[in-house]
Motif scaffolding. Structure first.
Motif, PDB file in Angstrom:
ATOM      1  N   GLY A  13     -63.445 -37.693 -42.229  1.00  0.00           N
ATOM      2  CA  GLY A  13     -62.073 -38.074 -42.567  1.00  0.00           C
ATOM      3  C   GLY A  13     -61.978 -39.342 -43.373  1.00  0.00           C
ATOM      4  N   LEU A  14     -62.983 -39.633 -44.203  1.00  0.00           N
ATOM      5  CA  LEU A  14     -62.973 -40.864 -44.994  1.00  0.00           C
ATOM      6  C   LEU A  14     -61.800 -40.911 -45.960  1.00  0.00           C
ATOM      7  N   GLU A  15     -61.332 -39.716 -46.380  1.00  0.00           N
ATOM      8  CA  GLU A  15     -60.243 -39.697 -47.361  1.00  0.00           C
ATOM      9  C   GLU A  15     -58.933 -40.209 -46.768  1.00  0.00           C
ATOM     10  N   TYR A  16     -58.864 -40.341 -45.445  1.00  0.00           N
ATOM     11  CA  TYR A  16     -57.643 -40.842 -44.803  1.00  0.00           C
ATOM     12  C   TYR A  16     -57.662 -42.355 -44.600  1.00  0.00           C
ATOM     13  N   ALA A  17     -58.759 -42.992 -44.997  1.00  0.00           N
ATOM     14  CA  ALA A  17     -58.862 -44.439 -44.806  1.00  0.00           C
ATOM     15  C   ALA A  17     -57.786 -45.178 -45.581  1.00  0.00           C
ATOM     16  N   LEU A  18     -57.516 -44.727 -46.811  1.00  0.00           N
ATOM     17  CA  LEU A  18     -56.528 -45.422 -47.639  1.00  0.00           C
ATOM     18  C   LEU A  18     -55.131 -45.295 -47.038  1.00  0.00           C
ATOM     19  N   ALA A  19     -54.788 -44.094 -46.594  1.00  0.00           N
ATOM     20  CA  ALA A  19     -53.463 -43.895 -45.983  1.00  0.00           C
ATOM     21  C   ALA A  19     -53.293 -44.778 -44.750  1.00  0.00           C
ATOM     22  N   ALA A  20     -54.338 -44.897 -43.945  1.00  0.00           N
ATOM     23  CA  ALA A  20     -54.273 -45.729 -42.746  1.00  0.00           C
ATOM     24  C   ALA A  20     -54.088 -47.201 -43.109  1.00  0.00           C
ATOM     25  N   SER A  21     -54.796 -47.651 -44.158  1.00  0.00           N
ATOM     26  CA  SER A  21     -54.677 -49.054 -44.554  1.00  0.00           C
ATOM     27  C   SER A  21     -53.282 -49.346 -45.104  1.00  0.00           C
ATOM     28  N   LEU A  22     -52.683 -48.387 -45.823  1.00  0.00           N
ATOM     29  CA  LEU A  22     -51.350 -48.600 -46.376  1.00  0.00           C
ATOM     30  C   LEU A  22     -50.302 -48.656 -45.266  1.00  0.00           C
ATOM     31  N   MET A  23     -50.495 -47.878 -44.206  1.00  0.00           N
ATOM     32  CA  MET A  23     -49.580 -47.961 -43.060  1.00  0.00           C
ATOM     33  C   MET A  23     -49.638 -49.355 -42.435  1.00  0.00           C
ATOM     34  N   TYR A  24     -50.851 -49.886 -42.359  1.00  0.00           N
ATOM     35  CA  TYR A  24     -51.016 -51.235 -41.804  1.00  0.00           C
ATOM     36  C   TYR A  24     -50.329 -52.275 -42.687  1.00  0.00           C
ATOM     37  N   LEU A  25     -50.471 -52.126 -44.002  1.00  0.00           N
ATOM     38  CA  LEU A  25     -49.852 -53.080 -44.926  1.00  0.00           C
ATOM     39  C   LEU A  25     -48.337 -53.010 -44.852  1.00  0.00           C
ATOM     40  N   LEU A  26     -47.792 -51.824 -44.627  1.00  0.00           N
ATOM     41  CA  LEU A  26     -46.346 -51.684 -44.483  1.00  0.00           C
ATOM     42  C   LEU A  26     -45.848 -52.468 -43.268  1.00  0.00           C
ATOM     43  N   ILE A  27     -46.616 -52.412 -42.184  1.00  0.00           N
ATOM     44  CA  ILE A  27     -46.253 -53.151 -40.975  1.00  0.00           C
ATOM     45  C   ILE A  27     -46.245 -54.655 -41.244  1.00  0.00           C
ATOM     46  N   ILE A  28     -47.207 -55.120 -42.076  1.00  0.00           N
ATOM     47  CA  ILE A  28     -47.264 -56.544 -42.418  1.00  0.00           C
ATOM     48  C   ILE A  28     -46.003 -56.983 -43.154  1.00  0.00           C
ATOM     49  N   LEU A  29     -45.536 -56.155 -44.091  1.00  0.00           N
ATOM     50  CA  LEU A  29     -44.434 -56.549 -44.964  1.00  0.00           C
ATOM     51  C   LEU A  29     -43.063 -56.324 -44.332  1.00  0.00           C
ATOM     52  N   ALA A  30     -42.924 -55.317 -43.490  1.00  0.00           N
ATOM     53  CA  ALA A  30     -41.613 -54.991 -42.917  1.00  0.00           C
ATOM     54  C   ALA A  30     -41.362 -55.858 -41.681  1.00  0.00           C
ATOM     55  N   ARG A  31     -40.967 -57.098 -41.931  1.00  0.00           N
ATOM     56  CA  ARG A  31     -40.788 -58.048 -40.829  1.00  0.00           C
ATOM     57  C   ARG A  31     -39.319 -58.286 -40.482  1.00  0.00           C
ATOM     58  N   THR A  32     -38.413 -57.794 -41.308  1.00  0.00           N
ATOM     59  CA  THR A  32     -36.987 -57.965 -41.032  1.00  0.00           C
ATOM     60  C   THR A  32     -36.341 -56.594 -40.850  1.00  0.00           C
ATOM     61  N   ARG A  33     -35.142 -56.590 -40.266  1.00  0.00           N
ATOM     62  CA  ARG A  33     -34.450 -55.321 -40.062  1.00  0.00           C
ATOM     63  C   ARG A  33     -34.144 -54.633 -41.377  1.00  0.00           C
ATOM     64  N   ARG A  34     -33.769 -55.421 -42.378  1.00  0.00           N
ATOM     65  CA  ARG A  34     -33.456 -54.827 -43.673  1.00  0.00           C
ATOM     66  C   ARG A  34     -34.703 -54.193 -44.296  1.00  0.00           C
ATOM     67  N   ALA A  35     -35.840 -54.879 -44.193  1.00  0.00           N
ATOM     68  CA  ALA A  35     -37.079 -54.335 -44.748  1.00  0.00           C
ATOM     69  C   ALA A  35     -37.479 -53.046 -44.045  1.00  0.00           C
ATOM     70  N   VAL A  36     -37.325 -53.023 -42.727  1.00  0.00           N
ATOM     71  CA  VAL A  36     -37.646 -51.813 -41.963  1.00  0.00           C
ATOM     72  C   VAL A  36     -36.707 -50.676 -42.362  1.00  0.00           C
ATOM     73  N   ALA A  37     -35.424 -50.993 -42.522  1.00  0.00           N
ATOM     74  CA  ALA A  37     -34.442 -49.969 -42.899  1.00  0.00           C
ATOM     75  C   ALA A  37     -34.748 -49.391 -44.276  1.00  0.00           C
ATOM     76  N   VAL A  38     -35.097 -50.273 -45.224  1.00  0.00           N
ATOM     77  CA  VAL A  38     -35.423 -49.809 -46.580  1.00  0.00           C
ATOM     78  C   VAL A  38     -36.681 -48.947 -46.556  1.00  0.00           C
ATOM     79  N   ALA A  39     -37.687 -49.368 -45.788  1.00  0.00           N
ATOM     80  CA  ALA A  39     -38.940 -48.608 -45.703  1.00  0.00           C
ATOM     81  C   ALA A  39     -38.708 -47.221 -45.109  1.00  0.00           C
ATOM     82  N   LEU A  40     -37.936 -47.167 -44.028  1.00  0.00           N
ATOM     83  CA  LEU A  40     -37.640 -45.879 -43.388  1.00  0.00           C
ATOM     84  C   LEU A  40     -36.831 -44.980 -44.324  1.00  0.00           C
ATOM     85  N   PHE A  41     -35.848 -45.572 -44.991  1.00  0.00           N
ATOM     86  CA  PHE A  41     -35.021 -44.795 -45.914  1.00  0.00           C
ATOM     87  C   PHE A  41     -35.872 -44.239 -47.060  1.00  0.00           C
TER      88      PHE A  41
END
Length: 212
Positions: free
Chosen positions: A157-185
């Motif tokens: 499953g090495l091809e899923y490494a990038l997707a997993a890392s991008l999910m982690y980066l999203l968590i780093i950046l979405a620190r406010t309610r507005r950021a979380v709302a925009v990401a979910l939308f």
């Protein structure tokens, strides 16, 4: 100067290590149709993980060059959005560094750099170091994948490494309610647009709408 670059390099190193499995996967796929120096040259010049992986896969399937070029260009269109978001923080950067900064811009270096800049510490050399961390380890991963790819067992499953890392980066950046709302939308809108548009266009379109 060197210390400022090193600070960005060290801050991004853990994320860069997490991307290496995807680089190994690319090297393994590239090994099906490319020599080691061709795969390495692609990583040195193109340096775009998903675009490289898809390019190598399309070459292996016998696709023509024009569809490969168009596909890679569309996939990398997201970098326009990333560079636009970083530009206000890079006004003090030397113009001679613009080509280098453009070359080392990735999802990972963008996320780590933006998180650092939003804390009130904009330093363009931090971004250079951040990009170089991903760039250097990607070269190593490409060589490892091309050299030992045939010996790797299937199903890792090495091809899923990038997707997993991008999910982690999203968590780093979405620190406010507005950021979380925009990401979910943006995510939900991408899924809604997927049946109507291609995977790349649905993502880019949803991102533009959500950001607006």
């Amino acid at each position: 100067m060197f210390a400022r670059i090193t600070r960005g390099f060290k801050a991004t190193l853990p994320v860069a290590l997490g991307v290496m499995p995807f680089g190994v996967a690319f090297g393994a796929v590239a090994g099906l149709t490319m020599t080691w120096w061709q795969a390495q040259l692609m990583s040195l010049t193109l340096f775009a993980g998903t675009a490289q992986f898809i390019t190598a896969s399309m070459i292996a399937e016998g696709a023509a060059f024009l569809p490969i070029l168009i596909t890679g260009t569309l996939i990398n269109m997201r970098l326009i959005l990333l560079s636009a978001a970083l530009t206000p923080y890079l006004t003090k950067a030397r113009r001679s560094l613009y080509p280098l900064m453009a070359q080392v811009l990735t999802d990972e270096s963008f996320a780590v750099t933006l998180a650092e800049f939003e804390r009130g510490k904009p330093d363009y050399l931090f971004f250079v170091g951040s990009g170089l961390a991903v760039y250097s380890l990607w070269q190593v991963a490409t060589l490892i994948g091309h050299t030992f790819g045939s010996a790797l067992p299937a199903g890792l499953g090495l091809e899923y490494a990038l997707a997993a890392s991008l999910m982690y980066l999203l968590i780093i950046l979405a620190r406010t309610r507005r950021a979380v709302a925009v990401a979910l939308f943006a995510g939900l809108l991408t899924l809604a647009l997927y049946p109507l548009l291609s995977n790349t266009w649905s993502t880019v379109t949803a991102t533009f709408i959500a950001a607006t």
